[in-house]
Motif scaffolding. Structure first.
Motif, PDB file in Angstrom:
ATOM      1  N   ARG B 240       9.169  46.297  38.276  1.00  0.00           N
ATOM      2  CA  ARG B 240      10.611  46.496  38.218  1.00  0.00           C
ATOM      3  C   ARG B 240      10.914  47.894  38.744  1.00  0.00           C
ATOM      4  O   ARG B 240      10.117  48.816  38.571  1.00  0.00           O
ATOM      5  CB  ARG B 240      11.110  46.384  36.768  1.00  0.00           C
ATOM      6  N   CYS B 309      21.354  39.683  37.190  1.00  0.00           N
ATOM      7  CA  CYS B 309      20.125  40.072  36.469  1.00  0.00           C
ATOM      8  C   CYS B 309      20.471  40.702  35.112  1.00  0.00           C
ATOM      9  O   CYS B 309      21.411  41.498  35.015  1.00  0.00           O
ATOM     10  CB  CYS B 309      19.330  41.067  37.316  1.00  0.00           C
ATOM     11  N   ASP B 310      19.702  40.387  34.094  1.00  0.00           N
ATOM     12  CA  ASP B 310      20.008  40.972  32.783  1.00  0.00           C
ATOM     13  C   ASP B 310      19.550  42.432  32.692  1.00  0.00           C
ATOM     14  O   ASP B 310      19.791  43.092  31.690  1.00  0.00           O
ATOM     15  CB  ASP B 310      19.425  40.123  31.640  1.00  0.00           C
ATOM     16  N   ARG B 311      18.900  42.929  33.742  1.00  0.00           N
ATOM     17  CA  ARG B 311      18.507  44.345  33.758  1.00  0.00           C
ATOM     18  C   ARG B 311      19.423  45.192  34.648  1.00  0.00           C
ATOM     19  O   ARG B 311      19.105  46.364  34.908  1.00  0.00           O
ATOM     20  CB  ARG B 311      17.055  44.479  34.221  1.00  0.00           C
ATOM     21  N   ARG B 312      20.552  44.621  35.099  1.00  0.00           N
ATOM     22  CA  ARG B 312      21.372  45.358  36.070  1.00  0.00           C
ATOM     23  C   ARG B 312      21.965  46.640  35.502  1.00  0.00           C
ATOM     24  O   ARG B 312      22.228  47.577  36.253  1.00  0.00           O
ATOM     25  CB  ARG B 312      22.477  44.461  36.640  1.00  0.00           C
ATOM     26  N   ILE B 314      20.289  48.370  33.282  1.00  0.00           N
ATOM     27  CA  ILE B 314      19.117  49.154  32.866  1.00  0.00           C
ATOM     28  C   ILE B 314      18.545  49.914  34.054  1.00  0.00           C
ATOM     29  O   ILE B 314      18.333  51.122  34.002  1.00  0.00           O
ATOM     30  CB  ILE B 314      18.036  48.239  32.250  1.00  0.00           C
ATOM     31  N   ASP B 315      18.313  49.208  35.163  1.00  0.00           N
ATOM     32  CA  ASP B 315      17.728  49.896  36.329  1.00  0.00           C
ATOM     33  C   ASP B 315      18.700  50.018  37.503  1.00  0.00           C
ATOM     34  O   ASP B 315      18.372  50.634  38.504  1.00  0.00           O
ATOM     35  CB  ASP B 315      16.422  49.218  36.754  1.00  0.00           C
ATOM     36  N   CYS B 337      11.217  46.115  43.071  1.00  0.00           N
ATOM     37  CA  CYS B 337      11.412  45.007  42.128  1.00  0.00           C
ATOM     38  C   CYS B 337      10.730  43.750  42.653  1.00  0.00           C
ATOM     39  O   CYS B 337      10.894  43.375  43.813  1.00  0.00           O
ATOM     40  CB  CYS B 337      12.899  44.741  41.944  1.00  0.00           C
TER      41      CYS B 337
END
Lengths: 93, 372
Positions: B240, B309-312, B314-315, B337
């Motif tokens: 990631r 994305c559920d990490r948008r 976060i990163d 990623c």
């Protein structure tokens, strides 16, 4: 483990800062900005390099009319956590 | 979203990286400065820098990083440091360690400097001087480190990791502890600009990446309570992406020697963006209203796979500069990623770089940083 007589001190380069833009207080450290809640701020305000942990706990228990045993364990845990991150010096007398 | 609505969501920045000058006595082949270095004649004057720091404090910046090049190459470094402290800023010096020890550091400390970060190219003089491109540089750094800790100032050792030293992470941490550093950055090279030029000479092997990551974890346990280890992972081998600069225009900003204001130090590699200059525009205006800072703010600019994305948050889709360099589109998902269609190509690039050159630090030929 922190003793009652331990004297906590903020080393050079670690200091309290009033965050006027966002409100509240922070602890400034190398590449770290720790936002302090009101309790942490009350504890760190009393860390002056001369007061012992017992003195600080007494003062907090008196000021906030709170359970001294609870405050004692909370304050010691908080100070140990900061010392582990090299944000606080602990001196045993 | 209207500009007014967007502005209400924009938090003030926490940190400002001030590249006071690009002049530097060292020539490290992974230098984070752009390839097209600002010359002395284009540098901001003292009064303008002071205005910038006052505006930064007003805007909500809490920590300022005086960097370069070598920031102490500017004769006004003590004046600037005192001004930053007067403005209420936590003041960090990021230095090569050359020509700072002695009266200059004493004066900086007296001016209120809060923290000193010294770059070390290794834990021993021979290999370290080879990387810095300057004989005797390691010894000068040691001299400065001793003075910093002697004054009681917090010291950070900044260790950039690449193929030539990736096997010595444990030794680097021990070295930093012995110097009395309270903190060490173990930062794998990020491949933009000068480092991208030198990628074949710098890229660690997959084995080195694994063992250096394990070495960091071991050192964290072994030296708990004695030194803080902050690690930047090598993202060519990541699954990631890193949350580059904590999100574009979210936490920090960068001012170049000539006064350009950037969301990160590599942002000028994105050619379609125009970056405002502090000579003409206030920091407040730039942070809140410039097209460059709003370009990749938040998540509205994202395409798939980032958008859903559920990490948008976060990163933030990783690094815009790396996305542009590898995919031709600065709004694409960072190829670090594994969800990026370009991820396999990035891993292949790393493997090719490693396969082509034997790991042999002292024989490595670098394309040293210089004024072109």
């Amino acid at each position: 483990m922190i003793a009652d007589a331990t004297i906590p001190a903020l080393p050079r380069g670690i200091r309290l800062h009033e965050d006027k833009a966002r409100g509240g207080f922070t602890l400034m450290a190398p590449e770290r900005i720790l936002k302090l809640d009101q309790i942490a701020h009350e504890v760190l305000k009393r860390v002056d390099g001369t007061a012992s942990v017992a003195t600080i706990v007494d003062d907090l228990a008196h000021t906030f009319a709170a359970d001294r045993t609870q405050i004692d364990s909370d304050v010691k845990a908080m100070l140990q956590g900061l010392a582990d991150k090299r944000l606080l010096d602990l001196t045993d007398e | 979203m209207s500009d007014a609505a967007a502005q209400s969501l924009i938090e003030p920045p926490l940190g400002l990286l001030a590249e006071l000058t690009h002049r530097c006595p060292l020539a490290c082949p992974y230098c984070s400065n752009p390839e097209n270095l600002d010359r002395r004649s284009t540098e901001l004057d003292t009064a303008t820098w002071k205005r910038v720091f006052s505006e930064a404090a007003e805007l909500g910046v809490m920590q300022v990083h005086l960097s370069g090049g070598e920031p102490t190459a500017r004769p006004d470094i003590i004046d600037i440091t005192a001004h930053c402290r007067d403005a209420g800023l936590y003041t960090n010096l990021i230095t090569s360690g050359i020509n700072v020890a002695g009266q200059k550091l004493d004066a900086l400390a007296a001016a209120g400097l809060d923290h000193v970060q010294i770059s070390f190219q290794g834990d021993a003089a021979g290999p370290a001087d080879h990387v810095s491109g300057r004989q005797g540089s390691h010894a000068r750094k040691l001299e400065l480190a001793a003075q910093v800790t002697g004054l009681g100032l917090p010291l950070t050792v900044n260790a950039v990791i690449h193929r030539g030293n990736a096997d010595r992470v444990t030794e680097m941490v021990r070295f930093a502890v012995d110097l009395g550093a309270r903190r060490i950055e173990i930062a794998h090279v990020q491949y933009y600009g000068w480092a991208l030029r030198n990628r074949d000479a710098l890229m660690p092997t997959p084995d080195q990446v694994r063992s250096s990551t394990e070495a960091v974890e071991r050192a964290r346990a072994d030296f708990a309570g004695r030194i803080v280890i902050d690690a930047v992972v090598p993202d060519y081998y990541a699954r990631r992406p890193k949350p580059c600069v904590g999100g574009w225009g979210k936490r920090s900003l960068n001012v170049s020697p000539a006064g350009k204001v950037l969301p990160c130090h590599a942002a000028e590699t994105i050619p379609h963006l125009t970056f405002p200059n502090v000579r003409e525009t206030s920091l407040h205006e730039i942070w809140h209203h410039s097209a460059a800072f709003n370009a990749y703010r938040g998540t509205d600019w994202m395409a798939e796979p980032c958008r859903s994305c559920d990490r948008r948050e976060i990163d933030f889709g990783g690094c815009r500069c790396q996305a542009l360099a590898m995919t031709g589109d600065a709004a694409a998902t960072d190829p670090a990623c594994e969800l990026s269609p370009f991820h396999a190509r990035m891993i292949a690039m790393a493997e090719t770089a490693v396969a082509e050159v034997e790991a042999s630090p002292l024989d490595t030929e670098y394309d040293y940083r210089r004024f072109l």
